[in-house]
Write a protein that holds these residues in place. Sequence first.
Motif, mmCIF file in Angstrom:
data_model
loop_
_atom_site.group_PDB
_atom_site.id
_atom_site.type_symbol
_atom_site.label_atom_id
_atom_site.label_comp_id
_atom_site.label_asym_id
_atom_site.label_seq_id
_atom_site.Cartn_x
_atom_site.Cartn_y
_atom_site.Cartn_z
ATOM 1 N N ALA A 1 -16.561 32.818 19.166
ATOM 2 C CA ALA A 1 -17.806 32.378 19.802
ATOM 3 C C ALA A 1 -18.417 33.581 20.511
ATOM 4 O O ALA A 1 -18.186 33.812 21.701
ATOM 5 C CB ALA A 1 -17.533 31.234 20.777
ATOM 6 N N VAL B 1 -21.963 28.798 23.673
ATOM 7 C CA VAL B 1 -20.503 28.812 23.495
ATOM 8 C C VAL B 1 -19.948 27.392 23.559
ATOM 9 O O VAL B 1 -19.129 26.986 22.731
ATOM 10 C CB VAL B 1 -19.847 29.715 24.551
ATOM 11 N N THR C 1 -20.879 25.579 20.367
ATOM 12 C CA THR C 1 -20.078 26.076 19.240
ATOM 13 C C THR C 1 -18.673 25.478 19.268
ATOM 14 O O THR C 1 -18.151 25.035 18.240
ATOM 15 C CB THR C 1 -19.988 27.615 19.296
#
Length: 306
Positions: free
Chosen positions: A95, A124, A127
């Motif tokens: 990430a 992040v 993800t």
Amino acid sequence: MVGFGTKSVRGKVVLITGAARGIGAGVARDLAKRGAKLALVGLEADELAKVAAECGPDGDRQVGWWEADVTRWADLEAAVAGVLEKFGRIDAVLANAGIAATGFTRSIDRKAFERVIEVDLLGVWRTVRVTLPHLIESKGYVLLVSSAAAIVHIPGNAAYSAAKAGVEAFGNSLRAEVKHLGVDVGIAHPTWISTDMVNNADAHPVFGKIRAANKGLAGKTYPLSVAVDLISAGIAARARVVHVPRWVGFAKLIRALLPRIVERQARALVPAADEAVLKDIAERGELESSLVGPGARAAARSAGAL
């Protein structure tokens, strides 16, 4: 998961966000040489295609790329669906997508500041959330790219420091939540690495000079290869933490003292810089003065700010 225990990524499917440039692109090239299967995700489709071509020939089952904005759920879900269709699984995630904006809090462009938080922290989180079911299935590994900026908080870098500190905290909580599911979580802390983002920050007419005045290890820019080697090795080893370079780990030991050290150094630099950045904004505008590098511009375009 066979392979990671022997520090090998051969045959493993590794999804990398922010893969068009910098650390993401460098790690992709390195893992391709190690025999990994690469799923490249990010903005700047032309750049992604170039990196993919460097990792494997057109039509190669070893590499694929998907254009996606990590702040958009639908983009990430579509990209992950494409990865699963091509490869059938996800074994590891880097990430890495991140941008920077430079400026003092009282004068930085508001949208630029908030876009850093959206990409670097919320990107992040999104993800991880979208890929986590597949990492649980493969008993995989995720490496979240934080920064030395999570440890050392310099003036003109508030958005980036806040976002990267948030990534570190998120990663530490996540690790405790998913260990029993067989998923390992690592956090990477790169310092200044020679990428488009850092090089453009150094070229800023005001904040580049502040950086240049910072001598010693914390002010040094390291070659991209330093980050690539350590992060690739960290992925292969399912490392808990990756310090880039290794001295960054020692900075954590004196973290409580660092704000006072930074404040003391800032006294000689910030007053003049504060005036200079207001002049820069008057000449170029808030957004132009705040954006750092092509990645930030791509993110701004994706958000409709350019």
